[in-house]
Design a protein around this motif. Structure first.
Motif, mmCIF file in Angstrom:
data_model
loop_
_atom_site.group_PDB
_atom_site.id
_atom_site.type_symbol
_atom_site.label_atom_id
_atom_site.label_comp_id
_atom_site.label_asym_id
_atom_site.label_seq_id
_atom_site.Cartn_x
_atom_site.Cartn_y
_atom_site.Cartn_z
ATOM 1 N N ILE A 117 2.362 0.335 6.119
ATOM 2 C CA ILE A 117 2.512 0.760 4.728
ATOM 3 C C ILE A 117 1.115 0.902 4.139
ATOM 4 C CG2 ILE A 117 3.398 0.184 2.429
ATOM 5 C CD1 ILE A 117 5.635 -1.381 3.812
ATOM 6 N N ILE A 118 0.836 2.101 3.610
ATOM 7 C CA ILE A 118 -0.473 2.374 3.010
ATOM 8 C C ILE A 118 -0.297 2.523 1.509
ATOM 9 C CG2 ILE A 118 -2.475 3.904 2.953
ATOM 10 C CD1 ILE A 118 -1.656 4.897 5.718
ATOM 11 N N SER A 119 -1.073 1.756 0.750
ATOM 12 C CA SER A 119 -1.119 1.897 -0.710
ATOM 13 C C SER A 119 -2.512 2.381 -1.070
ATOM 14 C CB SER A 119 -0.850 0.558 -1.394
ATOM 15 O OG SER A 119 0.425 0.092 -1.049
ATOM 16 N N MET A 120 -2.579 3.575 -1.680
ATOM 17 C CA MET A 120 -3.865 4.159 -2.076
ATOM 18 C C MET A 120 -3.927 4.211 -3.587
ATOM 19 S SD MET A 120 -4.069 7.282 0.665
ATOM 20 C CE MET A 120 -2.546 7.975 0.074
ATOM 21 N N THR A 121 -5.044 3.740 -4.158
ATOM 22 C CA THR A 121 -5.180 3.688 -5.610
ATOM 23 C C THR A 121 -6.450 4.406 -6.054
ATOM 24 O OG1 THR A 121 -4.035 1.563 -5.605
ATOM 25 C CG2 THR A 121 -5.250 2.134 -7.609
ATOM 26 N N CYS A 122 -6.291 5.236 -7.099
ATOM 27 C CA CYS A 122 -7.401 5.937 -7.731
ATOM 28 C C CYS A 122 -7.131 5.968 -9.226
ATOM 29 C CB CYS A 122 -7.511 7.359 -7.187
ATOM 30 S SG CYS A 122 -8.731 8.360 -8.045
ATOM 31 N N ASP A 123 -8.065 5.488 -10.026
ATOM 32 C CA ASP A 123 -7.921 5.505 -11.497
ATOM 33 C C ASP A 123 -6.587 4.904 -11.957
ATOM 34 O OD1 ASP A 123 -10.388 6.534 -11.980
ATOM 35 O OD2 ASP A 123 -9.700 8.528 -12.595
ATOM 36 N N GLY A 124 -6.149 3.832 -11.323
ATOM 37 C CA GLY A 124 -4.911 3.166 -11.737
ATOM 38 C C GLY A 124 -3.632 3.838 -11.252
ATOM 39 N N VAL A 125 -3.743 4.937 -10.506
ATOM 40 C CA VAL A 125 -2.565 5.612 -9.952
ATOM 41 C C VAL A 125 -2.454 5.228 -8.482
ATOM 42 C CG1 VAL A 125 -1.472 7.840 -9.464
ATOM 43 C CG2 VAL A 125 -2.828 7.551 -11.541
ATOM 44 N N THR A 126 -1.287 4.690 -8.086
ATOM 45 C CA THR A 126 -1.092 4.244 -6.707
ATOM 46 C C THR A 126 -0.013 5.065 -6.025
ATOM 47 O OG1 THR A 126 -1.785 1.997 -7.256
ATOM 48 C CG2 THR A 126 -0.485 2.249 -5.250
ATOM 49 N N SER A 127 -0.308 5.471 -4.804
ATOM 50 C CA SER A 127 0.663 6.140 -3.937
ATOM 51 C C SER A 127 0.939 5.208 -2.771
ATOM 52 C CB SER A 127 0.108 7.462 -3.415
ATOM 53 O OG SER A 127 0.968 7.995 -2.421
ATOM 54 N N THR A 128 2.222 5.081 -2.413
ATOM 55 C CA THR A 128 2.614 4.253 -1.276
ATOM 56 C C THR A 128 3.228 5.148 -0.217
ATOM 57 O OG1 THR A 128 3.013 2.381 -2.740
ATOM 58 C CG2 THR A 128 4.004 2.269 -0.549
ATOM 59 N N GLN A 129 2.722 5.023 0.996
ATOM 60 C CA GLN A 129 3.238 5.822 2.119
ATOM 61 C C GLN A 129 3.673 4.878 3.220
ATOM 62 O OE1 GLN A 129 0.555 8.951 3.277
ATOM 63 N NE2 GLN A 129 0.045 9.435 1.167
ATOM 64 N N VAL A 130 4.780 5.232 3.856
ATOM 65 C CA VAL A 130 5.301 4.439 4.970
ATOM 66 C C VAL A 130 5.189 5.273 6.242
ATOM 67 C CG1 VAL A 130 7.309 3.247 5.931
ATOM 68 C CG2 VAL A 130 6.897 3.198 3.456
ATOM 69 N N TYR A 131 4.607 4.666 7.273
ATOM 70 C CA TYR A 131 4.488 5.272 8.595
ATOM 71 C C TYR A 131 5.274 4.408 9.567
ATOM 72 C CZ TYR A 131 0.451 8.183 7.196
ATOM 73 O OH TYR A 131 -0.382 9.102 6.598
ATOM 74 N N LYS A 132 6.097 5.022 10.423
ATOM 75 C CA LYS A 132 6.787 4.237 11.444
ATOM 76 C C LYS A 132 5.929 4.204 12.696
ATOM 77 C CE LYS A 132 9.765 7.790 13.544
ATOM 78 N NZ LYS A 132 8.963 8.026 14.716
ATOM 79 N N ARG A 133 5.989 3.091 13.401
ATOM 80 C CA ARG A 133 5.231 2.959 14.650
ATOM 81 C C ARG A 133 5.950 3.767 15.724
ATOM 82 N NH1 ARG A 133 1.446 -0.734 16.505
ATOM 83 N NH2 ARG A 133 1.696 -2.129 14.736
ATOM 84 N N ASP A 134 5.201 4.632 16.404
ATOM 85 C CA ASP A 134 5.803 5.464 17.466
ATOM 86 C C ASP A 134 5.955 4.673 18.748
ATOM 87 O OD1 ASP A 134 5.762 7.450 15.601
ATOM 88 O OD2 ASP A 134 4.105 8.566 16.498
#
Length: 134
Positions: A117-134
């Motif tokens: 799970i990747i959480s990326m934050t810029c200027d207080g805005v966060t995007s969360t992305q989920v990657y499944k393990r292959d």
């Protein structure tokens, strides 16, 4: 200890368009980024790490040692001084923009047995992305 290395495919992304807007990414690049299905491959050998992210449009590779700052040109064109650290089951990437007026980003990659799970934050805005393990 959870496995950090391996291959991961993105299965979901929340708030990604808003995050890219906060980074001042243009409309066409945002649409391409949100429509893609990136595959991330993480390897490590003798303390030398590599994170390669590939889409049908392009590939990017980060090579680093934990805790050692390095210069990076990001996919959106920013030049940054980037440092990656490890805390528990997380790899934390801090991008500090070199050019005045450009944005800093913090990305936290949290590893689990079956996903990343990747959480990326810029200027207080966060995007969360989920990657499944292959």
């Amino acid at each position: 200890m959870v496995q950090f290395t391996g291959k991961f495919t993105r299965v979901s992304a929340e708030n990604y368009d808003e995050f890219l807007k906060a980074l001042n990414v243009g409309f066409i690049l945002r649409k391409a980024a949100t429509a893609s299905t990136p595959v991330m491959e993480i390897t490590e050998s003798d303390g030398n790490w590599s994170m390669k992210t590939s889409t049908s449009m392009k590939s990017m590779e980060l090579k680093f040692k934990l805790g050692e700052p390095f210069e990076e040109e990001t996919s959106d064109g920013r030049k940054c001084t980037t440092t990656v650290t490890m805390e528990g089951n997380k790899l934390i990437t801090d991008q500090k923009a070199i050019k005045k007026g450009e944005k800093d980003v913090r990305a936290v990659r949290e590893f689990f047995d079956d996903k990343l799970i990747i959480s990326m934050t810029c200027d207080g805005v966060t995007s969360t992305q989920v990657y499944k393990r292959d």
